[in-house]
Design a protein around this motif. Sequence first.
Motif, PDB file in Angstrom:
ATOM      1  N   LYS A   1       0.842  -1.204   0.000  1.00  0.00           N
ATOM      2  CA  LYS A   1       0.000   0.000   0.000  1.00  0.00           C
ATOM      3  C   LYS A   1       0.878   1.256   0.000  1.00  0.00           C
ATOM      4  O   LYS A   1       0.584   2.231  -0.706  1.00  0.00           O
ATOM      5  CB  LYS A   1      -0.903  -0.022   1.225  1.00  0.00           C
ATOM      6  N   ARG A   2       1.954   1.235   0.766  1.00  0.00           N
ATOM      7  CA  ARG A   2       2.862   2.381   0.796  1.00  0.00           C
ATOM      8  C   ARG A   2       3.490   2.613  -0.582  1.00  0.00           C
ATOM      9  O   ARG A   2       3.586   3.746  -1.047  1.00  0.00           O
ATOM     10  CB  ARG A   2       3.952   2.156   1.845  1.00  0.00           C
ATOM     11  N   GLU A   3       3.911   1.539  -1.230  1.00  0.00           N
ATOM     12  CA  GLU A   3       4.499   1.649  -2.565  1.00  0.00           C
ATOM     13  C   GLU A   3       3.482   2.214  -3.553  1.00  0.00           C
ATOM     14  O   GLU A   3       3.826   3.043  -4.408  1.00  0.00           O
ATOM     15  CB  GLU A   3       4.992   0.279  -3.028  1.00  0.00           C
ATOM     16  N   MET A   4       2.229   1.804  -3.437  1.00  0.00           N
ATOM     17  CA  MET A   4       1.183   2.309  -4.318  1.00  0.00           C
ATOM     18  C   MET A   4       0.996   3.810  -4.123  1.00  0.00           C
ATOM     19  O   MET A   4       0.837   4.565  -5.092  1.00  0.00           O
ATOM     20  CB  MET A   4      -0.130   1.573  -4.034  1.00  0.00           C
ATOM     21  N   ILE A   5       1.055   4.264  -2.890  1.00  0.00           N
ATOM     22  CA  ILE A   5       0.907   5.692  -2.594  1.00  0.00           C
ATOM     23  C   ILE A   5       2.089   6.473  -3.155  1.00  0.00           C
ATOM     24  O   ILE A   5       1.921   7.533  -3.771  1.00  0.00           O
ATOM     25  CB  ILE A   5       0.780   5.901  -1.064  1.00  0.00           C
ATOM     26  N   VAL A   6       3.298   5.953  -2.962  1.00  0.00           N
ATOM     27  CA  VAL A   6       4.496   6.645  -3.450  1.00  0.00           C
ATOM     28  C   VAL A   6       4.486   6.712  -4.978  1.00  0.00           C
ATOM     29  O   VAL A   6       4.849   7.741  -5.567  1.00  0.00           O
ATOM     30  CB  VAL A   6       5.768   5.945  -2.936  1.00  0.00           C
ATOM     31  N   ALA A   7       4.054   5.629  -5.622  1.00  0.00           N
ATOM     32  CA  ALA A   7       3.995   5.632  -7.087  1.00  0.00           C
ATOM     33  C   ALA A   7       2.997   6.677  -7.591  1.00  0.00           C
ATOM     34  O   ALA A   7       3.272   7.411  -8.551  1.00  0.00           O
ATOM     35  CB  ALA A   7       3.618   4.242  -7.594  1.00  0.00           C
TER      36      ALA A   7
ATOM     37  N   PHE B   1      15.610   2.134 -20.194  1.00  0.00           N
ATOM     38  CA  PHE B   1      14.665   1.938 -21.291  1.00  0.00           C
ATOM     39  C   PHE B   1      13.678   0.827 -20.947  1.00  0.00           C
ATOM     40  O   PHE B   1      12.477   0.938 -21.248  1.00  0.00           O
ATOM     41  CB  PHE B   1      15.414   1.600 -22.585  1.00  0.00           C
ATOM     42  N   ASP B   2      14.162  -0.244 -20.320  1.00  0.00           N
ATOM     43  CA  ASP B   2      13.258  -1.329 -19.914  1.00  0.00           C
ATOM     44  C   ASP B   2      12.212  -0.814 -18.927  1.00  0.00           C
ATOM     45  O   ASP B   2      11.030  -1.179 -19.011  1.00  0.00           O
ATOM     46  CB  ASP B   2      14.058  -2.466 -19.282  1.00  0.00           C
ATOM     47  N   ARG B   3      12.644   0.042 -17.999  1.00  0.00           N
ATOM     48  CA  ARG B   3      11.707   0.611 -17.033  1.00  0.00           C
ATOM     49  C   ARG B   3      10.665   1.477 -17.730  1.00  0.00           C
ATOM     50  O   ARG B   3       9.465   1.385 -17.434  1.00  0.00           O
ATOM     51  CB  ARG B   3      12.468   1.432 -15.999  1.00  0.00           C
ATOM     52  N   LEU B   4      11.103   2.312 -18.664  1.00  0.00           N
ATOM     53  CA  LEU B   4      10.169   3.167 -19.385  1.00  0.00           C
ATOM     54  C   LEU B   4       9.176   2.346 -20.208  1.00  0.00           C
ATOM     55  O   LEU B   4       8.004   2.716 -20.333  1.00  0.00           O
ATOM     56  CB  LEU B   4      10.941   4.127 -20.295  1.00  0.00           C
ATOM     57  N   GLU B   5       9.640   1.230 -20.738  1.00  0.00           N
ATOM     58  CA  GLU B   5       8.740   0.360 -21.497  1.00  0.00           C
ATOM     59  C   GLU B   5       7.693  -0.258 -20.577  1.00  0.00           C
ATOM     60  O   GLU B   5       6.506  -0.311 -20.913  1.00  0.00           O
ATOM     61  CB  GLU B   5       9.540  -0.740 -22.202  1.00  0.00           C
TER      62      GLU B   5
ATOM     63  N   GLN C   1       3.549   0.385 -20.637  1.00  0.00           N
ATOM     64  CA  GLN C   1       2.617  -0.741 -20.710  1.00  0.00           C
ATOM     65  C   GLN C   1       1.758  -0.872 -19.461  1.00  0.00           C
ATOM     66  O   GLN C   1       0.928  -1.775 -19.372  1.00  0.00           O
ATOM     67  CB  GLN C   1       3.401  -2.044 -20.933  1.00  0.00           C
ATOM     68  N   GLY C   2       1.947   0.026 -18.497  1.00  0.00           N
ATOM     69  CA  GLY C   2       1.159  -0.010 -17.271  1.00  0.00           C
ATOM     70  C   GLY C   2       1.578  -1.071 -16.285  1.00  0.00           C
ATOM     71  O   GLY C   2       0.831  -1.392 -15.352  1.00  0.00           O
ATOM     72  N   GLN C   3       2.784  -1.614 -16.453  1.00  0.00           N
ATOM     73  CA  GLN C   3       3.263  -2.676 -15.563  1.00  0.00           C
ATOM     74  C   GLN C   3       4.047  -2.134 -14.374  1.00  0.00           C
ATOM     75  O   GLN C   3       4.345  -2.890 -13.439  1.00  0.00           O
ATOM     76  CB  GLN C   3       4.158  -3.650 -16.361  1.00  0.00           C
ATOM     77  N   GLU C   4       4.379  -0.856 -14.382  1.00  0.00           N
ATOM     78  CA  GLU C   4       5.186  -0.263 -13.317  1.00  0.00           C
ATOM     79  C   GLU C   4       4.849   1.220 -13.218  1.00  0.00           C
ATOM     80  O   GLU C   4       4.590   1.872 -14.241  1.00  0.00           O
ATOM     81  CB  GLU C   4       6.679  -0.453 -13.617  1.00  0.00           C
ATOM     82  N   GLY C   5       4.845   1.742 -11.997  1.00  0.00           N
ATOM     83  CA  GLY C   5       4.571   3.149 -11.797  1.00  0.00           C
ATOM     84  C   GLY C   5       5.758   4.018 -12.171  1.00  0.00           C
ATOM     85  O   GLY C   5       6.896   3.549 -12.271  1.00  0.00           O
ATOM     86  N   GLU C   6       5.496   5.303 -12.378  1.00  0.00           N
ATOM     87  CA  GLU C   6       6.550   6.247 -12.739  1.00  0.00           C
ATOM     88  C   GLU C   6       7.494   6.492 -11.562  1.00  0.00           C
ATOM     89  O   GLU C   6       7.119   6.357 -10.404  1.00  0.00           O
ATOM     90  CB  GLU C   6       5.943   7.590 -13.156  1.00  0.00           C
ATOM     91  N   LEU C   7       8.722   6.864 -11.910  1.00  0.00           N
ATOM     92  CA  LEU C   7       9.648   7.382 -10.914  1.00  0.00           C
ATOM     93  C   LEU C   7       9.535   8.899 -10.883  1.00  0.00           C
ATOM     94  O   LEU C   7       9.345   9.538 -11.919  1.00  0.00           O
ATOM     95  CB  LEU C   7      11.094   6.989 -11.249  1.00  0.00           C
TER      96      LEU C   7
END
Length: 414
Positions: A21-27, A104-108, A112-118
Motif C-alpha cells: 500500500k505504501r508503494e502504491m501511494i508513493v507511485a 529503457f526497460d523501465r520506461l517500457e 505498458q502499465g506494468q510499473e509506476g513512474e519514478l
Amino acid sequence: MQDAILNGTDARGETDRYRAKREMIVAAASEVMNEQSAKGLTFADVARRVGLNTTSITYYFKRKDDLASACFDRTLDRFEEVLDAAMALPAPPERVDHFLGAHFDRLERQAQGQEGELAGLSDLRAMDEPTRGRLMARWRQVFRKTRELFGQGDCRATKDLQSARAHVLLENVLWLNAWIRRYEIDQYGRVRERLMQVLRHGIAVPGAAWKPDIWPVGEPAATSEPSRTSFLLAATRLINELGYRGASVQRIASELNVTKGSFYHHLDAKDDLVIECFKRSFETISETQRHADASGGDEWHRISSTIATLLDFQFSERGPLLRTSALAALPPRVRYQMIERSNGIARRFAGMLSDGISEGSIRPIDPLIAAQAIMASQNAAFDLRKWAASMEPELAIRLYASTICYGLFDDGVI
C-alpha cells in the motif's frame, strides 16, 4: 524472527500489505509530482488516485514533504540498483549499455502499465533541511557511482573527463522522459540502440578536427540599476541551483540587493519569471543556430561551433541556460508550449545533423535522437560550472564537448 517471517512482516513490523500500500501511494505521488512538481503535490490528489481517503494517506506519511522525500528516495534507490548491477560488468561500454538499457526497460514497463513512474529529481534541491542535505548526499553518491562506470580516475585530468561523461549520461537518462513517448513502445529497443550509438561514438566522423568558432551570443546583464536581464539571469542561476520552489522571489531580489517591489516592476508573477527565463535560454540557443546557418564551412564545423559557443555561454558570466527540469513547475498549458519550443530547437539540430550526414562530415546516426542527446547535454553543462571554474575555459569546453562530439569512451581526440 521466525514468526515474523511466517506472518509476512519484517524486523520493523511492517507487513507485506503495508509495504504494498505504501508503494502504491508513493507511485501515485510520483505521478503527481511529474505532472505538477513537488509544490503541486497534495494528499487529496494522491488519495483520489489510489482510491483512499486523505486520512488514510496520513497513516503512512504525516507530512507532504515526507511523501515527497519518499518519492525521491524511490527514484534514487532505482538508480543505485541499476548502477550496482552495471558495475558488475567488466568494461565501461558494457556498463553504460546496461545502465541505459535498464532505464529503457523501465520506461517500457511504465508505458505498458506494468510499473509506476519514478519521480523526477528537479525539485530535490528545494526540499527543506535536513531532508535536502540527506537527499543531495544520496544524489552525489549516484553521481560518483555513475562516474565509476568509466573506470577509476588516476589523475585530475582523467577524473574531470569522467565527471563530464557522468553528467552527460545522467542528463540523457533524465531527459528521456521528455521525448520517448513520441515513439511506439515496440520501437523503444531501436531508440535505445540508436542513442547508445551516439553516446558510444559521438556525432563526428573519424578524424574530424576540433576547430570551432566561438560566436558572441546572449545579452550581458546590466552592471548598474538591475534590469530585466539581471532579474532573469539571477533567477536562472537560483532555479538551476535550488529548483523552482527553492528560488523564491525574495531570494532572487536579495541576490540583486533590491526589494521584492523591484521584482514585480519587471514581472507579474513567479510563473511568468520561469517562462521568461526559458524564453531567454531558448532564444540564446536559437541565436547560436542562426550564427551557424550564416557561417561557412561544413555542417561539422557549424555544429561543433554551436556546441562550443553554447558551452562558452554556459561557463561565462552571461550564463547559464535554464535547466529544462524547471519545466515541471509550470502549469500544463504553458509547459507544453515551452516543450514545443524545445522540440523546435531539437528539430533544427536534427536538420543540421541530417545535412552533415549527407555531405559526409557527420557520422551516420539517427539525427532526431542525436538532437535530443545534444539538448540533454546542455543541461549537464550547468553542473560542470562548479569544477570548470578551476580550469581554463577552453579546456572545460573541450572536455565537455568531447562527450557528445566524439563519444563517452574516446580519451584522446580532443
